[in-house]
Design a protein around this motif. Sequence first.
Motif: not given
Length: 483
Positions: A419-446
């Motif tokens: 449950d690392w904060d950096e995997f969470k959507p930015s609003s729920s983690s309360g951290k400034t670390a960039a959230a994962i860009d799931w759209t670009s991840i999706y674009a590069n997956m099978n």
Amino acid sequence: MPLFFENPSPRSEPIQSICCIGAGYVGGPTCAVLAWKCPNICVTIVDISQERIDAWNSDELPIFEPGLEEIVKSRRGKNLFFSTDIDAAIIAADLVFVSVNTPTKTRGVGAGYAADLQYVEAATRRIALLSTKSKIIVEKSTVPCRTAESMRAILDATSPRPGVHFDILSNPEFLAEGTAVQDLLKPDRILIGALNTKSGKLAQDRLANVYATWVERSAIITTGLWSSELTKLAANALLAQRISSISSLAAICEKTGAEIDEVARGCGKDSRLGPHFLKAGLGFGGSCFQKDIFNLIYLAETFSLQPVADYWRQVLVMNEWTKASFSRTIIRHMFSTVSNKKIALLGFAFKKDTGDTRESPAISIARDLLVEGAEVYIYDPKVSERNMRQCLGAFSNFHFSSSVEAAALNASAVVVATDWDEFKPSSSSGKTAAAIDWTSIYANMNRPAFVFDGRGILDTAALQNIGFKVHTVGRGNLVDTLS
Ligand code: UDX
Ligand code: ADP
């Protein structure tokens, strides 16, 4: 001679010198915070491992704990020392914390259940042989109930010097990894168990006075020795039981369409239940819960309390089932085969904010997928490749990744195991670390691209909108309803 004889001349002066045997997850942070809060006490943390001591003396501490580095650096070389000169530290100390490892026995009587006390015994013998003045010896490691009795017997049989007396206290550590510094600075309670003798009570007071430097007196609980030893096992067993309870309910949620987070919120609002430790996921990991329940089971069986042993064993059975069931879910949804498929595993530590992988659920999930022939790419912000290889080195289809993006590139599925904060959507983690860009991840997956959220931390609806097929632990089976 009675086993617990009274010290004829107990001492009451303040503790000035502390030795901590064992520079691990318990001894290191506990005594670093103690040194920070008590600058007048000289604290020496010793270990047989030169590598570990060197790391404590370097810029790269051997364990990651938020806030720990600053504390260590501010006191190191002043009143906080890390050393392999165990003998000198023991000789100088008024009080010795025994914080060595107590793993589960792997062979002989009680194998798989009983604690292996060889390190406690070795440390106790060393104290007995070296001491030239009376000392307080404190059990800090989690130990089976009545370990102090064995320590007493070793001390009495070994101590060669007349007039040297040892008082044994039990002072279990309740810190949780990832929040160790906060837990130590503001503990719910400090528990100090002692024998009901004059010298036992005096020793208890002397240790209580150390903690009272920064902990309110009302939070310092004094009990008998055996109650203190058992309380540590009991607290961990009750916490683990709560996680197995929520895991069992999560399984029912997945079948009924109920959502475990909603159920947990509804239950947690009942003040008799409380909101903590109701987060469903992959079950519990870490060095304590499983080991302590094994200890409790062994204790119960020793006293022929079979139903008691069976009751606690079921907490472990549920935990194993939770992990295995999640792996089966992944495989089933990926058309019952993951052979040669690339799967990204996000998180390898047993929970966030630690690099510790002991009993991590991620290890079980990774093994299950590797055995099935998947190419598993693992990313964790704090777990080194070396550590991962120690856990999974036997598998040639395991790969280390240095980012989420690299792990997920051309993968068929992403599995969230910590449950690392950096995997969470930015609003729920309360951290400034960039959230994962799931759209670009999706674009590069099978295709189809799956997400299996084993920690219930992602935004399921948002991922579905992107196009992912999502399964979240404890929720209705969304993959099925989508396909
Ligand atoms: C635990 C006890 O909390 C601590 O008091 C004791 O001294 C040592 O053992 P720790 O193992 O460091 O501490 O971690 P903890 O926060 O208790 O988590 C244990 C496991 O339970 C983790 O794998 C965590 O992910 C899991 N967990 C915890 C859940 O799955 N759900 C929860 O709601 C809470
Ligand atoms: P924990 O999580 O309980 O702190 P660890 O394994 O992290 O357990 O740490 C225990 C430490 O105790 C280890 O670094 C180990 O080398 C040390 N140790 C074990 N036996 C002895 C001993 N007899 N003297 C000194 N250190 C010891």
